[in-house]
Design a protein around this motif. Structure first.
Motif, PDB file in Angstrom:
ATOM      1  N   THR A   1       8.263 -13.692  -5.456  1.00  0.00           N
ATOM      2  CA  THR A   1       7.465 -12.640  -6.085  1.00  0.00           C
ATOM      3  C   THR A   1       6.758 -11.799  -5.024  1.00  0.00           C
ATOM      4  O   THR A   1       6.672 -10.572  -5.129  1.00  0.00           O
ATOM      5  N   VAL A   2       6.260 -12.461  -3.987  1.00  0.00           N
ATOM      6  CA  VAL A   2       5.594 -11.734  -2.902  1.00  0.00           C
ATOM      7  C   VAL A   2       6.572 -10.780  -2.231  1.00  0.00           C
ATOM      8  O   VAL A   2       6.272  -9.600  -2.013  1.00  0.00           O
ATOM      9  N   TYR A   3       7.776 -11.275  -1.936  1.00  0.00           N
ATOM     10  CA  TYR A   3       8.767 -10.440  -1.243  1.00  0.00           C
ATOM     11  C   TYR A   3       9.314  -9.331  -2.133  1.00  0.00           C
ATOM     12  O   TYR A   3       9.774  -8.308  -1.622  1.00  0.00           O
ATOM     13  N   ARG A   4       9.271  -9.534  -3.451  1.00  0.00           N
ATOM     14  CA  ARG A   4       9.686  -8.440  -4.335  1.00  0.00           C
ATOM     15  C   ARG A   4       8.687  -7.296  -4.306  1.00  0.00           C
ATOM     16  O   ARG A   4       9.038  -6.131  -4.506  1.00  0.00           O
ATOM     17  N   ARG A   5       7.425  -7.622  -4.080  1.00  0.00           N
ATOM     18  CA  ARG A   5       6.392  -6.591  -4.048  1.00  0.00           C
ATOM     19  C   ARG A   5       6.229  -6.007  -2.644  1.00  0.00           C
ATOM     20  O   ARG A   5       5.928  -4.832  -2.490  1.00  0.00           O
ATOM     21  N   PHE A   6       6.406  -6.854  -1.615  1.00  0.00           N
ATOM     22  CA  PHE A   6       6.179  -6.434  -0.232  1.00  0.00           C
ATOM     23  C   PHE A   6       7.298  -6.992   0.640  1.00  0.00           C
ATOM     24  O   PHE A   6       7.466  -8.204   0.721  1.00  0.00           O
ATOM     25  N   ALA A   7       8.035  -6.117   1.288  1.00  0.00           N
ATOM     26  CA  ALA A   7       9.226  -6.529   2.031  1.00  0.00           C
ATOM     27  C   ALA A   7       8.893  -7.435   3.217  1.00  0.00           C
ATOM     28  O   ALA A   7       9.677  -8.299   3.588  1.00  0.00           O
ATOM     29  N   ASN A   8       7.710  -7.244   3.803  1.00  0.00           N
ATOM     30  CA  ASN A   8       7.315  -8.041   4.972  1.00  0.00           C
ATOM     31  C   ASN A   8       5.797  -7.977   5.105  1.00  0.00           C
ATOM     32  O   ASN A   8       5.113  -7.348   4.284  1.00  0.00           O
TER      33      ASN A   8
ATOM     34  N   ARG B   1      -1.759 -19.076  -2.113  1.00  0.00           N
ATOM     35  CA  ARG B   1      -3.126 -18.684  -2.466  1.00  0.00           C
ATOM     36  C   ARG B   1      -3.138 -17.825  -3.735  1.00  0.00           C
ATOM     37  O   ARG B   1      -4.060 -17.947  -4.554  1.00  0.00           O
ATOM     38  N   ALA B   2      -2.121 -16.976  -3.900  1.00  0.00           N
ATOM     39  CA  ALA B   2      -2.065 -16.088  -5.066  1.00  0.00           C
ATOM     40  C   ALA B   2      -1.588 -16.803  -6.322  1.00  0.00           C
ATOM     41  O   ALA B   2      -1.746 -16.279  -7.430  1.00  0.00           O
ATOM     42  N   GLY B   3      -0.989 -17.985  -6.143  1.00  0.00           N
ATOM     43  CA  GLY B   3      -0.480 -18.717  -7.307  1.00  0.00           C
ATOM     44  C   GLY B   3       0.813 -18.145  -7.855  1.00  0.00           C
ATOM     45  O   GLY B   3       1.073 -18.223  -9.061  1.00  0.00           O
TER      46      GLY B   3
ATOM     47  N   ASP C   1       3.905  -6.487   7.336  1.00  0.00           N
ATOM     48  CA  ASP C   1       3.380  -5.146   7.596  1.00  0.00           C
ATOM     49  C   ASP C   1       3.289  -4.330   6.316  1.00  0.00           C
ATOM     50  O   ASP C   1       2.339  -3.558   6.125  1.00  0.00           O
ATOM     51  N   ASP C   2       4.258  -4.501   5.441  1.00  0.00           N
ATOM     52  CA  ASP C   2       4.240  -3.816   4.151  1.00  0.00           C
ATOM     53  C   ASP C   2       3.047  -4.301   3.320  1.00  0.00           C
ATOM     54  O   ASP C   2       2.371  -3.519   2.645  1.00  0.00           O
ATOM     55  N   LEU C   3       2.787  -5.597   3.387  1.00  0.00           N
ATOM     56  CA  LEU C   3       1.643  -6.172   2.674  1.00  0.00           C
ATOM     57  C   LEU C   3       0.330  -5.648   3.252  1.00  0.00           C
ATOM     58  O   LEU C   3      -0.601  -5.304   2.501  1.00  0.00           O
ATOM     59  N   ILE C   4       0.232  -5.556   4.571  1.00  0.00           N
ATOM     60  CA  ILE C   4      -0.976  -5.025   5.218  1.00  0.00           C
ATOM     61  C   ILE C   4      -1.224  -3.584   4.776  1.00  0.00           C
ATOM     62  O   ILE C   4      -2.366  -3.194   4.500  1.00  0.00           O
ATOM     63  N   THR C   5      -0.146  -2.810   4.690  1.00  0.00           N
ATOM     64  CA  THR C   5      -0.275  -1.428   4.212  1.00  0.00           C
ATOM     65  C   THR C   5      -0.799  -1.405   2.781  1.00  0.00           C
ATOM     66  O   THR C   5      -1.672  -0.597   2.438  1.00  0.00           O
ATOM     67  N   GLY C   6      -0.272  -2.297   1.940  1.00  0.00           N
ATOM     68  CA  GLY C   6      -0.733  -2.377   0.550  1.00  0.00           C
ATOM     69  C   GLY C   6      -2.204  -2.731   0.442  1.00  0.00           C
ATOM     70  O   GLY C   6      -2.933  -2.170  -0.388  1.00  0.00           O
ATOM     71  N   ILE C   7      -2.656  -3.647   1.287  1.00  0.00           N
ATOM     72  CA  ILE C   7      -4.066  -4.037   1.288  1.00  0.00           C
ATOM     73  C   ILE C   7      -4.946  -2.852   1.655  1.00  0.00           C
ATOM     74  O   ILE C   7      -5.953  -2.571   0.998  1.00  0.00           O
ATOM     75  N   PHE C   8      -4.556  -2.142   2.719  1.00  0.00           N
ATOM     76  CA  PHE C   8      -5.396  -1.033   3.172  1.00  0.00           C
ATOM     77  C   PHE C   8      -5.378   0.113   2.167  1.00  0.00           C
ATOM     78  O   PHE C   8      -6.410   0.787   1.976  1.00  0.00           O
ATOM     79  N   ALA C   9      -4.242   0.344   1.533  1.00  0.00           N
ATOM     80  CA  ALA C   9      -4.162   1.398   0.512  1.00  0.00           C
ATOM     81  C   ALA C   9      -5.121   1.103  -0.634  1.00  0.00           C
ATOM     82  O   ALA C   9      -5.825   2.001  -1.126  1.00  0.00           O
ATOM     83  N   GLU C  10      -5.182  -0.158  -1.063  1.00  0.00           N
ATOM     84  CA  GLU C  10      -6.113  -0.532  -2.128  1.00  0.00           C
ATOM     85  C   GLU C  10      -7.546  -0.407  -1.660  1.00  0.00           C
ATOM     86  O   GLU C  10      -8.428   0.035  -2.411  1.00  0.00           O
TER      87      GLU C  10
ATOM     88  N   ARG D   1       0.839  -7.922  -8.211  1.00  0.00           N
ATOM     89  CA  ARG D   1       0.660  -7.185  -6.964  1.00  0.00           C
ATOM     90  C   ARG D   1      -0.788  -7.248  -6.492  1.00  0.00           C
ATOM     91  O   ARG D   1      -1.071  -7.520  -5.319  1.00  0.00           O
ATOM     92  N   LEU D   2      -1.716  -7.017  -7.425  1.00  0.00           N
ATOM     93  CA  LEU D   2      -3.137  -7.047  -7.057  1.00  0.00           C
ATOM     94  C   LEU D   2      -3.588  -8.463  -6.708  1.00  0.00           C
ATOM     95  O   LEU D   2      -4.429  -8.647  -5.820  1.00  0.00           O
ATOM     96  N   ARG D   3      -3.021  -9.468  -7.386  1.00  0.00           N
ATOM     97  CA  ARG D   3      -3.355 -10.860  -7.068  1.00  0.00           C
ATOM     98  C   ARG D   3      -2.887 -11.212  -5.651  1.00  0.00           C
ATOM     99  O   ARG D   3      -3.593 -11.878  -4.895  1.00  0.00           O
ATOM    100  N   ILE D   4      -1.697 -10.749  -5.295  1.00  0.00           N
ATOM    101  CA  ILE D   4      -1.166 -10.996  -3.954  1.00  0.00           C
ATOM    102  C   ILE D   4      -2.035 -10.299  -2.907  1.00  0.00           C
ATOM    103  O   ILE D   4      -2.371 -10.881  -1.867  1.00  0.00           O
ATOM    104  N   ILE D   5      -2.405  -9.059  -3.169  1.00  0.00           N
ATOM    105  CA  ILE D   5      -3.243  -8.306  -2.229  1.00  0.00           C
ATOM    106  C   ILE D   5      -4.591  -8.995  -2.042  1.00  0.00           C
ATOM    107  O   ILE D   5      -5.078  -9.144  -0.913  1.00  0.00           O
TER     108      ILE D   5
END
Length: 232
Positions: free
Chosen positions: A65-72, A58-60, A74-83, A32-36
């Motif tokens: 795996t990306v979609y299992r952690r982040f549905a789309n 880019r995350a390797g 926008d979900d990924l953007i939310t995860g980035i900002f939360a971190e 998850r952190l590698r994807i972020i």
């Protein structure tokens, strides 16, 4: 028919080991952190329209795996900002440990502006993100408490103007972000002059005239961010 009770043996003769749930959780968190991190780098380089396939490359990791952690996205953007907010909270907490109240204000403001100047994707995320998301709202509440404590301490020490509000940071961050976007490629660090001017403006001075224009309220900031999201 006789069924062997022996455990299944892999072709190389090594018995498979069960992966402990704790290890699975640790592996999932690392992914998850590698994807972020990968997405944040790509957003900084090319903007927010990067595809999930590009993030996975880019995350390797596999795109699944990306979609299992982040549905789309926008979900990924939310995860980035939360971190990112967690990083800001940690830095604000460190600033509170500084025995010099004014140094704490300078450190927090300058550090965050340097992050915005270096990470162009982050500035876009801040204006696009849904700030009412539970993962964002709870961390922002913690950050607000830290910032208010930093401001209150500086005011009590007589080094920060009494008419400065924590929401004034939104204004300076927005201005610095726009200026850095314009100048950073040709004159790196030029934004620092305007942070320094701002800091001189909010430092308490004897007999300083009150600022006639009031600061933005939290509700006004949310309305500004919502309008930007609707426009995009």
């Amino acid at each position: 028919m006789h069924t062997s009770s022996n455990p299944k043996v892999e072709p190389d003769g090594i018995e498979p080991r069960e992966v402990e749930p704790r290890q699975l959780r640790a592996d999932a968190e690392r992914n998850r952190l590698r994807i972020i991190e990968a997405a944040r780098d790509l957003f900084a380089e090319r903007g927010l329209e990067v595809s999930m396939d590009e993030v996975a490359e880019r995350a390797g990791v596999g795109v699944g795996t990306v979609y299992r952690r982040f549905a789309n996205r926008d979900d990924l953007i939310t995860g980035i900002f939360a971190e990112h907010l967690k990083e800001v909270v940690a830095h604000a907490n460190d600033a509170l440990d500084d025995p010099d109240p004014w140094a704490a204000v300078v450190d927090l403001l300058t550090w965050f502006c340097s992050v915005l100047a270096a990470d162009r994707g982050l500035a876009a995320i801040i204006m696009r993100i849904d700030h009412s998301h539970p993962d964002i709202e709870s961390t922002k509440a913690q950050l607000t408490r830290h910032m208010e404590e930093i401001f209150d301490r500086a005011m009590a020490a007589g080094v920060l103007r009494s008419d400065v509000s924590s929401t004034d940071f939104f204004g300076i961050f927005t201005m610095i972000s726009s200026f850095a976007d314009l100048t950073e490629a040709t004159v790196p660090g030029a934004w620092r002059r305007y942070v320094e001017l701002f800091l001189r403006g909010i430092h308490a001075e004897p007999d300083a005239a009150a600022i006639p224009t009031p600061p933005l309220s939290e509700e006004q900031i949310r309305a500004i961010q919502q309008r930007r999201m609707d426009r995009d």
